[in-house]
Motif scaffolding. Structure first.
Motif, PDB file in Angstrom:
ATOM      1  N   MET A 190      51.309  21.297  48.137  1.00 43.34           N
ATOM      2  CA  MET A 190      49.944  20.930  47.747  1.00 43.34           C
ATOM      3  C   MET A 190      48.910  21.363  48.782  1.00 43.34           C
ATOM      4  O   MET A 190      47.729  21.078  48.636  1.00 43.34           O
ATOM      5  CB  MET A 190      49.873  19.413  47.548  1.00 43.34           C
ATOM      6  CG  MET A 190      50.740  18.918  46.400  1.00 43.34           C
ATOM      7  SD  MET A 190      51.031  17.113  46.423  1.00 43.34           S
ATOM      8  CE  MET A 190      49.374  16.503  46.194  1.00 43.34           C
ATOM      9  N   LYS A 191      49.390  22.044  49.821  1.00 40.53           N
ATOM     10  CA  LYS A 191      48.519  22.563  50.891  1.00 40.53           C
ATOM     11  C   LYS A 191      47.742  21.449  51.608  1.00 40.53           C
ATOM     12  O   LYS A 191      46.582  21.626  52.000  1.00 40.53           O
ATOM     13  CB  LYS A 191      47.556  23.617  50.341  1.00 40.53           C
ATOM     14  CG  LYS A 191      48.242  24.878  49.840  1.00 40.53           C
ATOM     15  CD  LYS A 191      47.238  25.907  49.344  1.00 40.53           C
ATOM     16  CE  LYS A 191      47.902  27.236  49.039  1.00 40.53           C
ATOM     17  NZ  LYS A 191      49.048  27.144  48.114  1.00 40.53           N
ATOM     18  N   LEU A 192      48.395  20.334  51.818  1.00 41.17           N
ATOM     19  CA  LEU A 192      47.785  19.248  52.573  1.00 41.17           C
ATOM     20  C   LEU A 192      47.923  19.542  54.064  1.00 41.17           C
ATOM     21  O   LEU A 192      48.972  20.005  54.524  1.00 41.17           O
ATOM     22  CB  LEU A 192      48.455  17.915  52.242  1.00 41.17           C
ATOM     23  CG  LEU A 192      48.327  17.440  50.794  1.00 41.17           C
ATOM     24  CD1 LEU A 192      49.038  16.108  50.596  1.00 41.17           C
ATOM     25  CD2 LEU A 192      46.860  17.322  50.395  1.00 41.17           C
ATOM     26  N   SER A 245      44.408  10.068  43.977  1.00 45.92           N
ATOM     27  CA  SER A 245      43.076  10.581  43.640  1.00 45.92           C
ATOM     28  C   SER A 245      43.137  11.540  42.463  1.00 45.92           C
ATOM     29  O   SER A 245      42.254  11.546  41.599  1.00 45.92           O
ATOM     30  CB  SER A 245      42.459  11.283  44.857  1.00 45.92           C
ATOM     31  OG  SER A 245      42.218  10.376  45.899  1.00 45.92           O
ATOM     32  N   ASP A 246      44.173  12.350  42.419  1.00 51.66           N
ATOM     33  CA  ASP A 246      44.346  13.282  41.297  1.00 51.66           C
ATOM     34  C   ASP A 246      44.582  12.526  39.988  1.00 51.66           C
ATOM     35  O   ASP A 246      44.106  12.950  38.925  1.00 51.66           O
ATOM     36  CB  ASP A 246      45.523  14.225  41.558  1.00 51.66           C
ATOM     37  CG  ASP A 246      45.223  15.242  42.648  1.00 51.66           C
ATOM     38  OD1 ASP A 246      44.037  15.410  43.004  1.00 51.66           O
ATOM     39  OD2 ASP A 246      46.178  15.875  43.154  1.00 51.66           O
ATOM     40  N   VAL A 247      45.313  11.422  40.075  1.00 48.54           N
ATOM     41  CA  VAL A 247      45.680  10.667  38.873  1.00 48.54           C
ATOM     42  C   VAL A 247      44.575   9.704  38.445  1.00 48.54           C
ATOM     43  O   VAL A 247      44.217   9.634  37.263  1.00 48.54           O
ATOM     44  CB  VAL A 247      46.995   9.886  39.106  1.00 48.54           C
ATOM     45  CG1 VAL A 247      47.286   8.954  37.927  1.00 48.54           C
ATOM     46  CG2 VAL A 247      48.161  10.842  39.329  1.00 48.54           C
ATOM     47  N   LEU A 248      44.029   8.959  39.404  1.00 48.62           N
ATOM     48  CA  LEU A 248      43.074   7.896  39.069  1.00 48.62           C
ATOM     49  C   LEU A 248      41.611   8.273  39.281  1.00 48.62           C
ATOM     50  O   LEU A 248      40.715   7.480  38.963  1.00 48.62           O
ATOM     51  CB  LEU A 248      43.396   6.645  39.896  1.00 48.62           C
ATOM     52  CG  LEU A 248      44.778   6.018  39.668  1.00 48.62           C
ATOM     53  CD1 LEU A 248      44.973   4.821  40.598  1.00 48.62           C
ATOM     54  CD2 LEU A 248      44.954   5.591  38.216  1.00 48.62           C
ATOM     55  N   LYS A 249      41.376   9.441  39.866  1.00 50.04           N
ATOM     56  CA  LYS A 249      40.005   9.912  40.118  1.00 50.04           C
ATOM     57  C   LYS A 249      39.232   8.901  40.977  1.00 50.04           C
ATOM     58  O   LYS A 249      39.631   8.588  42.069  1.00 50.04           O
ATOM     59  CB  LYS A 249      39.281  10.179  38.795  1.00 50.04           C
ATOM     60  CG  LYS A 249      40.041  11.101  37.855  1.00 50.04           C
ATOM     61  CD  LYS A 249      40.342  12.445  38.479  1.00 50.04           C
ATOM     62  CE  LYS A 249      41.086  13.357  37.499  1.00 50.04           C
ATOM     63  NZ  LYS A 249      41.504  14.626  38.135  1.00 50.04           N
ATOM     64  N   ILE A 295      51.595   5.272  39.411  1.00 49.12           N
ATOM     65  CA  ILE A 295      50.202   5.133  39.839  1.00 49.12           C
ATOM     66  C   ILE A 295      49.270   5.027  38.632  1.00 49.12           C
ATOM     67  O   ILE A 295      48.343   4.211  38.614  1.00 49.12           O
ATOM     68  CB  ILE A 295      49.799   6.321  40.734  1.00 49.12           C
ATOM     69  CG1 ILE A 295      50.525   6.228  42.083  1.00 49.12           C
ATOM     70  CG2 ILE A 295      48.284   6.362  40.953  1.00 49.12           C
ATOM     71  CD1 ILE A 295      50.321   7.431  42.980  1.00 49.12           C
ATOM     72  N   LYS A 296      49.531   5.828  37.619  1.00 51.94           N
ATOM     73  CA  LYS A 296      48.693   5.801  36.414  1.00 51.94           C
ATOM     74  C   LYS A 296      48.708   4.428  35.753  1.00 51.94           C
ATOM     75  O   LYS A 296      47.681   3.947  35.247  1.00 51.94           O
ATOM     76  CB  LYS A 296      49.162   6.863  35.427  1.00 51.94           C
ATOM     77  CG  LYS A 296      48.275   6.991  34.193  1.00 51.94           C
ATOM     78  CD  LYS A 296      48.737   8.126  33.295  1.00 51.94           C
ATOM     79  CE  LYS A 296      47.820   8.266  32.086  1.00 51.94           C
ATOM     80  NZ  LYS A 296      48.259   9.382  31.198  1.00 51.94           N
ATOM     81  N   SER A 356      36.929  15.474  52.541  1.00 52.34           N
ATOM     82  CA  SER A 356      37.260  16.761  51.916  1.00 52.34           C
ATOM     83  C   SER A 356      37.679  16.619  50.458  1.00 52.34           C
ATOM     84  O   SER A 356      37.505  17.550  49.669  1.00 52.34           O
ATOM     85  CB  SER A 356      38.364  17.469  52.706  1.00 52.34           C
ATOM     86  OG  SER A 356      39.623  16.841  52.514  1.00 52.34           O
ATOM     87  N   ILE A 357      38.242  15.462  50.095  1.00 54.44           N
ATOM     88  CA  ILE A 357      38.673  15.288  48.703  1.00 54.44           C
ATOM     89  C   ILE A 357      37.687  14.414  47.920  1.00 54.44           C
ATOM     90  O   ILE A 357      37.881  14.195  46.718  1.00 54.44           O
ATOM     91  CB  ILE A 357      40.093  14.695  48.606  1.00 54.44           C
ATOM     92  CG1 ILE A 357      40.140  13.276  49.178  1.00 54.44           C
ATOM     93  CG2 ILE A 357      41.103  15.598  49.300  1.00 54.44           C
ATOM     94  CD1 ILE A 357      41.478  12.567  48.929  1.00 54.44           C
ATOM     95  N   GLY A 358      36.673  13.917  48.603  1.00 54.81           N
ATOM     96  CA  GLY A 358      35.633  13.155  47.919  1.00 54.81           C
ATOM     97  C   GLY A 358      36.034  11.767  47.477  1.00 54.81           C
ATOM     98  O   GLY A 358      35.439  11.215  46.538  1.00 54.81           O
TER      99      GLY A 358
END
Length: 274
Positions: free
Chosen positions: A163-165, A38-42, A14-15, A69-71
């Protein structure tokens, strides 16, 4: 390859894309993929959700709430399968037309945002069933990062739980068009009947379910629930309630599939009918 190695390979893949659009339904797979991306690419990831008569409102609301919720950035489009020529006739390659329509529209969004990569949530297990939609995905150059990382459905659920999804234990879902035997016409009215019937069973507490619609002569509901939920139907008052409600919804007969829910049960007759 262990699950953490798969996750690291997924993140690296993904990066390397820099920017990414994800076809997001709110299911187990696309939710996990979106969170990792989202965590990797913001801010360089966009989720695209398609609304149609085959996509229940409850599913859309869950998808929209998670993205909020994750923006993440969210684009909602209309992709009405019933407007696609030939789709309503329900051919065995129905999903091909659906995916081609959907990802063609997403490709336009990608071009407008100068994004090269479009991803879907296919995983390794998806290769084991009849899925004509994968042909359209390949034709349109859509990538499948989860599958390429070697991730199975169990891997995705396990990591989602870690990850508590909220979707880690969400029942599998497929569009409402999958409730009809191939060759039987799909209409908005039929889709609404199936949607109401499934919502009723969900409201009763059933988790994994399908209401298959057969109408060669009469309108027949074939209820599939997970094998461990079948025993709930030993309750005669409950059976009467379900029967009465399904009659109100529009079915003539109401039946229970004794084998229970299984993925792609409508594909079991393909070889017999072709």
């Amino acid at each position: 390859m262990n699950i953490q190695t798969k996750l690291q390979n997924l993140k690296s893949d993904i990066k390397s894309m820099n920017k990414l659009i994800i076809a997001f339904s709110g299911g187990v797979d696309s939710t996990f993929l979106l969170k990792v991306a989202s965590d990797v690419l913001k801010d360089n990831v966009i989720a695209v959700t398609a609304r149609s008569s085959t996509y229940p409102e409850r599913e859309f609301n869950e998808a929209a709430n998670f993205i909020k919720s994750i923006g993440a950035r969210h684009i909602v489009i209309t992709s009405e399968e019933l407007d696609i020529e030939g789709f309503s006739k329900n051919p065995v390659n129905r999903c091909y037309y659906c995916k081609k329509e959907l990802f063609s529209k997403i490709r336009k969004i990608a071009d407008e945002n100068n994004i090269h990569y479009i991803a879907d949530g296919s995983n390794v297990d998806d290769l084991g069933d009849y899925r004509p939609g994968l042909k359209a995905i390949n034709e349109l150059g859509v990538v499948s990062p989860l599958r390429e990382a070697g991730m199975t459905k169990n891997d995705i659920r396990a990591l989602s739980k870690e990850m508590k999804l909220p979707t880690w234990n969400k029942p599998a879902f497929a569009c409402l068009s999958s409730r009809f035997p191939y060759g039987q016409e799909i209409t908005r009215e039929k889709l609404q009947i199936v949607d109401k019937a499934e919502q009723y069973l969900l409201d009763l507490g059933f988790k994994q379910l399908r209401v298959r619609y057969h109408d060669e002569i009469s309108k027949i509901a074939r209820i599939e629930v997970s094998p461990d939920e079948r025993k709930k139907f030993f309750d005669e008052p409950l059976m009467d309630r379900i029967y009465d409600e399904f009659k109100k919804i529009g079915f003539d007969y109401v039946t229970l599939d004794l084998k229970g829910y299984r993925t792609g049960s409508m594909n079991e007759t393909i070889n017999k009918n072709t």
